[in-house]
Enzyme design. Structure first.
Site, mmCIF file in Angstrom:
data_model
loop_
_atom_site.group_PDB
_atom_site.id
_atom_site.type_symbol
_atom_site.label_atom_id
_atom_site.label_comp_id
_atom_site.label_asym_id
_atom_site.label_seq_id
_atom_site.Cartn_x
_atom_site.Cartn_y
_atom_site.Cartn_z
ATOM 1 N N ASP A 87 42.835 85.660 20.216
ATOM 2 C CA ASP A 87 44.207 86.002 20.624
ATOM 3 C C ASP A 87 44.831 84.845 21.390
ATOM 4 O O ASP A 87 44.125 83.986 21.928
ATOM 5 C CB ASP A 87 44.245 87.283 21.471
ATOM 6 N N GLU A 152 41.375 88.580 25.299
ATOM 7 C CA GLU A 152 41.105 87.765 26.487
ATOM 8 C C GLU A 152 42.378 87.523 27.282
ATOM 9 O O GLU A 152 42.390 87.586 28.497
ATOM 10 C CB GLU A 152 40.474 86.427 26.070
#
Ligand code: BES
Ligand code: ZN
Length: 456
Positions: A87, A152
């Protein structure tokens, strides 16, 4: 090893093409409009593992999926768990990008795109190194287990239950993460400390609707004025955070560590030049490196309320809000700090204002031990990849999962950063130096070799 190195040389272009393919997927975890892109990025990573012949799986979570893969066990050699994230942060402000964030573009030896260094490029080095070893020798010198997650950048909230559910499957001797930076160009580093974080959103509500500031101002509490006072109360003039008990658990820098920071050739002038400021400030009594790496902070990330359009509007707004966070150092506890912050905010909240404090996410700071064979193996591998011995540094960013790895799997993490401080992470024109991408892959291949020499 020669064969592996030749493979790396021959595949430079195809590795870069693969990186570009991943960078083209706008996997922004914070933005629900990108749900489909998150899935596509997870599928892409999964495809990398299966095409290398690794056993892989896409694991659903309450949020974005986790990609898990593993190679076969190697008797007598350690098991290494690689963590990375697919991500990325939102790309805004879009008009400040020289080339669009999801159209990877090569300029001056760098690849420019959101996620280039954080963390798609760095993460991919540990995939490509394994691909090279498998393609040339048919087997890895250590067992590799990969966790590549998609949350994250939004606090890694769902990965903890994955660790709990799979404790046995994830058993490992050491963890490897490349999601940090070198000390400078040509100065590779191993990071032994990261800061933690405690992130909040504050919402203040006043009258039931916006009011005329002439008719009502002075008699009705203004939520925006209150917000400004509350935020201002968080830090004093000397840069000390005013939440009661905030510093109670702080592990102070030792004289030795301060001396080690001081001999790193850090230039305050070039630091200021890099970010375009003529002066810096922070907690008094500490150097810039100490403030960035080993002292807690408070930063406001955004606030809203009232009128900010063209011209003047005399409004007394009915609501106001802000997002802000504290970077923490070992052994500060984000939950304890949240409780104390809430008490402080409530005590500051005047009549006529309703307050809501939302705890968005938190993670403690990290210090990893330096004195162990895994760390020595990592130092040799970095030297083999980058041609020079690494320096040991701390950094100011956070990787929430590192503490969870220690607590739940009992393993320490090697933080091997291939990025640079001027990579523009989380900001416009994020980049990754392509030479470092290839050096990172080489160091990673050397790491499997060095770790393979250790007994499990
Ligand atoms: N790669 C960074 C962590 C990092 C940044 C390490 C700078 C060292 C120096 C990571 O992807 C990141 O940005 N993490 C977030 C975590 C947060 C959302 C919980 C961060 O630090 O803001
Ligand atoms: Zn990252």
């Amino acid at each position: 090893m020669d064969e592996i190195l030749q493979y790396l040389e021959r595949h430079r272009e195809s590795f870069e093409e693969d990186l570009c393919a991943l960078l083209r997927i706008p996997s922004v975890s914070a933005d629900s409009r990108h749900r489909g892109d998150m899935r596509q990025a997870a599928d892409w990573v999964y495809g990398q593992f299966t095409s290398m012949g690794l056993k892989a799986e896409i694991v659903e979570t309450a949020g974005h999926p986790i990609v898990y893969a593993e190679s076969p066990p190697v008797a007598g050699a350690p098991t290494v768990l690689v963590y990375g994230h697919y991500d990325v942060q939102p790309p805004d402000p879009l008009d400040e990008w020289v080339s669009p964030p999801f159209e990877p573009t090569k300029r001056d030896g760098n690849i420019y795109a959101r996620g280039a260094t954080d963390d798609k490029g760095q993460m991919l080095t540990h995939v490509k190194s394994a691909q090279a070893v498998l393609a040339t020798t048919g087997k890895l010198p250590v067992q590799l287990k990969y966790i590549i997650e998609g949350e994250e950048e939004v606090g890694s909230e769902n990965i903890e239950s994955f660790l709990d559910d799979r404790r046995e499957q994830l058993a490992c001797d050491v963890i490897v993460i490349s999601d940090t930076s070198q000390f400078g160009p040509g100065r590779p580093a191993i990071t032994y400390g990261l800061r933690g974080i405690a992130y909040f959103e504050l919402r203040l509500t006043g009258p039931k609707q916006d009011l005329h500031s002439g008719t009502f101002g002075g008699a009705v509490t203004n939520p925006l004025n209150t917000l400004a006072k509350m935020l201002a109360a968080l830090v004093d003039g000397a840069g000390r955070i005013q939440i009661p008990g905030f510093y109670d658990d702080v592990v102070e820098l030792t004289d030795t560590e301060r001396a080690q920071f001081a001999v790193l050739s850090f230039s305050e002038q070039s630091f200021m030049r890099q970010i375009g400021v003529e002066g810096v400030s922070g907690e008094s009594g500490f150097s810039t490196l100490e403030r960035r790496w080993a002292r807690p902070t408070c930063d406001v990330h955004g606030f809203w309320g009232g009128y900010s359009g063209e011209g003047a509007k005399t409004v007394l707004p009915c609501r106001a809000g802000a997002k802000f966070s504290f970077r923490l150092v070992p052994n500060q506890d984000p939950v304890k700090i949240g409780r104390s912050l809430e008490q402080m905010m409530r005590a500051l909240c005047p009549p006529g204002i309703k307050l809501e404090l939302i705890d968005l996410h938190g993670a403690p700071g990290v210090l990893v031990p330096l004195d162990n064979p895994y760390m020595s193996a990592a130092a040799s591998a970095v030297e083999r990849g980058f041609g020079t011995t690494p320096v040991f540094i701390r950094e100011g960013g956070s990787i929430p999962i590192v503490n969870a790895f220690k607590a739940k799997l009992g393993a320490d993490t090697l933080l091997l950063g291939w990025g640079l401080d001027d990579d523009n992470t989380h900001s416009p024109n994020e980049k990754f130096c392509l030479a470092d991408f290839h050096r990172g892959i080489k160091a990673s291949a050397a790491l499997w070799d060095e770790l393979g020499k250790l007994n499990a």
